[in-house]
Design a protein around this motif. Structure first.
Motif: not given
Lengths: 160, 189
Positions: B122-133, B171-181
């Protein structure tokens, strides 16, 4: 529905807490596709963990700390990046680094380079030496001829 | 106390108005800062500055938007400035560490040791999401954070970011696309 579309929807529809807004196509795909279900679980877990960092209750002393900070005049913006001591330390370290570079250049040119290039120098040196010996021999023969001329050439005695 | 009463109280230097402002908006402001900085201590520090700025400049508030929108705007700007300064500071710390300065000082990391595998994951996934954002462009990051974590509407985000509704949507659409990638490789088993 394709997996890529589903994964876009997962990011779109996963809430911070509670149930995901109902989307029949998404739910059906998640039931059938293990891979996407795993993505949904992992994303939801990460989002939940990240949201867990948020402050959910008021800190009763927060206002007092703000007033204290206001009175101290210590805002983030006015804080210096480095103290003068650290600038001094950096200056000293840079000076040391520059001195080491200069010493390296000096040692390289005066000590190491001659050692590395010795054969070439020696060859030249011996050639030069040989040349000088030859010159010396020449001078010697000339001197001898002159001595002979002065002391032993009786035919020219009068001219002398 | 209404918004306009609160602002006039702040403008006249009434300490009770200041206390009320902090009590009412403390969580929102700190949470925006946490959303952008991902560090509670830094976020509290910046949030304090947000309230100081708000109290000092209350007389400039024209009342065209809600106080919360105004505070969100200050919080976003302050957090982004903090991130920019912090980037520079991290660079200087790295330069300093090459020369042996800042011994014992390390770049702060809010991660705590995990106790079991699930927590570790869970910590690792959080870190990955944080880094992606964090790796999103500034505007996308702000729009996504305000929408996802603060649950602001697109209209409110447009007001906070002083931009148009369509720009926020984009902006939000592009953010979601980028996050998905960015997350594709990590979140796919």
């Amino acid at each position: 529905m394709k997996c890529t579309e589903v994964q876009e929807l997962i990011i779109d529809l996963t809430p911070l807490s509670g149930e995901r807004p109902s989307n029949a196509a998404l739910e059906q795909h998640l039931q059938e596709c293990v891979s996407c279900r795993r993505v949904a679980e992992r994303y939801s877990s990460a989002l939940y963990e990240l949201a867990g960092e948020r402050q959910l209750t008021n800190d009763p002393f927060f206002y007092d700390r703000i007033i204290k900070k206001m009175n101290d005049g210590q805002s983030v913006a006015v804080r210096k990046l480095w103290s003068s001591k650290e600038y001094y330390q950096l200056g000293r370290a840079l000076a040391g680094f520059a001195a080491a570079v200069l010493l390296g250049i000096w040692l390289g040119s005066r000590v190491i380079a001659p050692l590395v290039t010795t054969p070439a120098v020696k060859e030249n040196y011996s050639a030069e030496k040989q040349e000088s010996y030859e010159q010396e021999i020449d001078y010697g023969s000339e001197a001898l001829a002159r001595l002979e001329y002065y002391f032993f050439d009786d035919a020219n005695q009068e001219k002398k | 106390m209404t918004d306009s009463e609160l602002i006039s109280g702040l403008s006249s230097g009434n300490p009770e108005a200041g206390r009320l402002l902090v009590e009412r908006f403390q969580q929102q402001v700190i949470n925006v800062c946490i959303g952008l900085l991902h560090n509670r201590f830094d976020a509290e520090d910046v949030a304090q500055d947000v309230f100081i700025e708000a109290m000092r400049n209350a007389h400039r508030f024209r009342g065209e938007s809600k106080i919360s929108t105004w505070l969100y705007r200050i919080a976003v700007n302050r957090s982004l400035n903090y991130l920019r300064n912090n980037k520079r500071q991290k660079l200087m710390v790295e330069i300093g560490s090459v020369f042996g300065l800042f011994e014992g000082e390390t770049i702060r990391d809010s991660r705590e040791p995990a106790t079991n595998f699930n927590q570790l994951e869970a910590e690792e996934l959080k870190r990955i999401l944080k880094t992606a954002i964090d790796s999103l462009p500034e505007n996308q990051k702000v729009a996504f954070t305000l929408n996802k974590f603060e649950e602001l509407s697109y209209n409110e985000i447009a007001e906070v970011m002083e931009t148009s509704l369509s720009a926020v949507e984009s902006l939000i659409h592009r953010a979601k696309r980028n996050l998905q990638k960015k997350l594709k490789h990590y979140f796919n088993p």
